[in-house]
Scaffold this motif. Structure first.
Motif, PDB file in Angstrom:
ATOM      1  N   ASP A  27       0.828  -1.003  -0.179  1.00  0.00           N
ATOM      2  CA  ASP A  27      -0.266  -0.408  -0.111  1.00  0.00           C
ATOM      3  C   ASP A  27       1.430   1.510  -0.003  1.00  0.00           C
ATOM      4  N   LEU A  28       2.305   0.922  -0.311  1.00  0.00           N
ATOM      5  CA  LEU A  28       3.066   2.457  -0.858  1.00  0.00           C
ATOM      6  C   LEU A  28       2.595   3.518  -1.363  1.00  0.00           C
ATOM      7  N   ALA A  29       1.581   3.715  -2.326  1.00  0.00           N
ATOM      8  CA  ALA A  29       0.887   4.235  -2.995  1.00  0.00           C
ATOM      9  C   ALA A  29       0.336   5.309  -1.596  1.00  0.00           C
ATOM     10  N   ARG A  30      -0.217   5.208  -1.315  1.00  0.00           N
ATOM     11  CA  ARG A  30      -1.082   6.287   0.030  1.00  0.00           C
ATOM     12  C   ARG A  30      -0.443   7.051   1.308  1.00  0.00           C
ATOM     13  N   ASP A  31       1.318   6.788   0.680  1.00  0.00           N
ATOM     14  CA  ASP A  31       2.665   7.230   0.703  1.00  0.00           C
ATOM     15  C   ASP A  31       2.624   8.805  -0.026  1.00  0.00           C
ATOM     16  N   TYR A  32       2.156   8.421  -1.372  1.00  0.00           N
ATOM     17  CA  TYR A  32       2.613   9.397  -2.162  1.00  0.00           C
ATOM     18  C   TYR A  32       1.374  10.481  -2.482  1.00  0.00           C
ATOM     19  N   SER A  33       1.516  11.203  -2.742  1.00  0.00           N
ATOM     20  CA  SER A  33      -0.014  12.431  -3.043  1.00  0.00           C
ATOM     21  C   SER A  33      -0.497  11.911  -4.309  1.00  0.00           C
ATOM     22  N   GLU A  34       1.201  12.253  -5.358  1.00  0.00           N
ATOM     23  CA  GLU A  34       0.852  11.701  -6.219  1.00  0.00           C
ATOM     24  C   GLU A  34       0.362  10.662  -7.165  1.00  0.00           C
ATOM     25  N   TYR A  35       0.467   9.779  -6.598  1.00  0.00           N
ATOM     26  CA  TYR A  35      -0.182   8.229  -6.711  1.00  0.00           C
ATOM     27  C   TYR A  35      -1.334   7.951  -6.227  1.00  0.00           C
ATOM     28  N   SER A  36      -1.983   8.693  -5.465  1.00  0.00           N
ATOM     29  CA  SER A  36      -3.310   8.557  -5.147  1.00  0.00           C
ATOM     30  C   SER A  36      -4.336   7.820  -5.535  1.00  0.00           C
ATOM     31  N   TRP A  37      -3.964   7.489  -7.020  1.00  0.00           N
ATOM     32  CA  TRP A  37      -5.035   7.429  -8.168  1.00  0.00           C
ATOM     33  C   TRP A  37      -5.046   5.682  -7.613  1.00  0.00           C
ATOM     34  N   VAL A  38      -3.702   5.095  -7.226  1.00  0.00           N
ATOM     35  CA  VAL A  38      -2.936   3.477  -7.436  1.00  0.00           C
ATOM     36  C   VAL A  38      -4.280   3.229  -6.232  1.00  0.00           C
ATOM     37  N   THR A  39      -4.648   1.918  -7.080  1.00  0.00           N
ATOM     38  CA  THR A  39      -5.872   1.277  -5.823  1.00  0.00           C
ATOM     39  C   THR A  39      -5.009   0.897  -4.613  1.00  0.00           C
ATOM     40  N   PRO A  40      -5.754   1.136  -3.558  1.00  0.00           N
ATOM     41  CA  PRO A  40      -5.021   0.408  -2.767  1.00  0.00           C
ATOM     42  C   PRO A  40      -5.529  -0.914  -2.517  1.00  0.00           C
ATOM     43  N   PHE A  41      -4.614  -1.505  -1.121  1.00  0.00           N
ATOM     44  CA  PHE A  41      -4.365  -3.086  -1.410  1.00  0.00           C
ATOM     45  C   PHE A  41      -5.552  -3.875  -0.364  1.00  0.00           C
ATOM     46  N   ARG A  42      -6.167  -4.311  -1.581  1.00  0.00           N
ATOM     47  CA  ARG A  42      -7.569  -5.019  -0.460  1.00  0.00           C
ATOM     48  C   ARG A  42      -7.359  -6.237  -0.154  1.00  0.00           C
ATOM     49  N   ASN A  43      -6.424  -6.664   0.359  1.00  0.00           N
ATOM     50  CA  ASN A  43      -5.828  -7.641   1.178  1.00  0.00           C
ATOM     51  C   ASN A  43      -6.296  -8.792   0.770  1.00  0.00           C
ATOM     52  N   ASP A  44      -5.910  -8.660  -1.096  1.00  0.00           N
ATOM     53  CA  ASP A  44      -6.211 -10.120  -2.009  1.00  0.00           C
ATOM     54  C   ASP A  44      -5.146 -10.734  -2.343  1.00  0.00           C
ATOM     55  N   ILE A  45      -4.044 -10.271  -1.489  1.00  0.00           N
ATOM     56  CA  ILE A  45      -3.272 -11.799  -1.935  1.00  0.00           C
ATOM     57  C   ILE A  45      -3.051 -12.403  -0.276  1.00  0.00           C
ATOM     58  N   ARG A  46      -2.563 -13.741  -1.076  1.00  0.00           N
ATOM     59  CA  ARG A  46      -2.504 -14.806  -0.102  1.00  0.00           C
ATOM     60  C   ARG A  46      -1.012 -14.927   0.742  1.00  0.00           C
ATOM     61  N   LYS A  47       0.364 -15.243  -0.922  1.00  0.00           N
ATOM     62  CA  LYS A  47       1.165 -15.612  -0.875  1.00  0.00           C
ATOM     63  C   LYS A  47       1.384 -15.008  -1.912  1.00  0.00           C
TER      64      LYS A  47
END
Length: 190
Positions: free
Chosen positions: A116-136
């Motif tokens: 969820d690294l994009a949340r730390d950069y305002s210019e990348y706020s359009w990137v989908t937040p992590f949806r907890n959809d990766i198991r491994k």
């Protein structure tokens, strides 16, 4: 845009969690995971040295692979493409989560999304937040602590210039074939 590959028998898995394969720089899913000795499908359609995709299919996994629209593209754009690919895989399989195997630079986009690294950069706020959809996640030859090839091995820069490779240069400027060359525009692509 990206290309999502569906491996044979993707709709008849023996395991409930599908696998998404994410290729590295200068590559595509076909060469990276299906037939590792060629960027194109062999003309006769016969793959004499199969890749990871065939192995996973043989083991009963539902396998998908992403090919990015630009093999050296922006990691944040590719993180969005990974998020979109995972959403599509979940949609067609009905799975809650996906396992991801990423190689080399492909790890950067996967890690950006999963962390969820994009949340730390305002210019990348359009990137989908992590949806907890990766198991491994399996990282294969991935530069998780950075990469210094272009700086450590200066001849690499000459190889990139000589062969006109789509790869970043370590040198900001250099003397190439007797002329001063500013690499800013070239490196802006990466």
């Amino acid at each position: 845009n990206f290309l999502l590959h569906y491996a044979p028998h993707w709709d008849r898995p023996q395991h409930k969690t599908p696998v998404l394969l994410v290729h590295g720089a200068g590559d595509n899913a076909c060469r990276g995971f299906c037939h590792p000795y060629s960027f194109d499908m062999p003309e006769n359609g016969t793959i004499d040295k199969p890749g990871m995709m065939q192995h996973l299919v043989k083991e009963g996994f539902s396998v998908f692979a992403v090919t990015f629209s630009h093999p050296h593209g922006d990691n944040f754009f590719q993180a969005q493409q990974v998020a979109n690919a995972i959403a599509r895989v979940r949609e067609v399989t009905g799975a809650d989560k996906v396992d991801v195997i990423c190689h080399s630079k492909g790890a950067m986009s996967v890690r950006i999304y999963a962390s969820d690294l994009a949340r730390d950069y305002s210019e990348y706020s359009w990137v989908t937040p992590f949806r907890n959809d990766i198991r491994k996640i399996v990282f294969v030859a991935s530069p998780l602590k950075g990469i210094d090839t272009a700086f450590r091995y200066y001849m690499y820069n000459f190889t990139v210039m000589q062969q006109k490779l789509a790869a970043p240069l370590g040198a900001r400027s250099m003397v190439w074939q007797g002329m001063f060359v500013d690499n800013e525009n070239h490196n802006r692509l990466f």
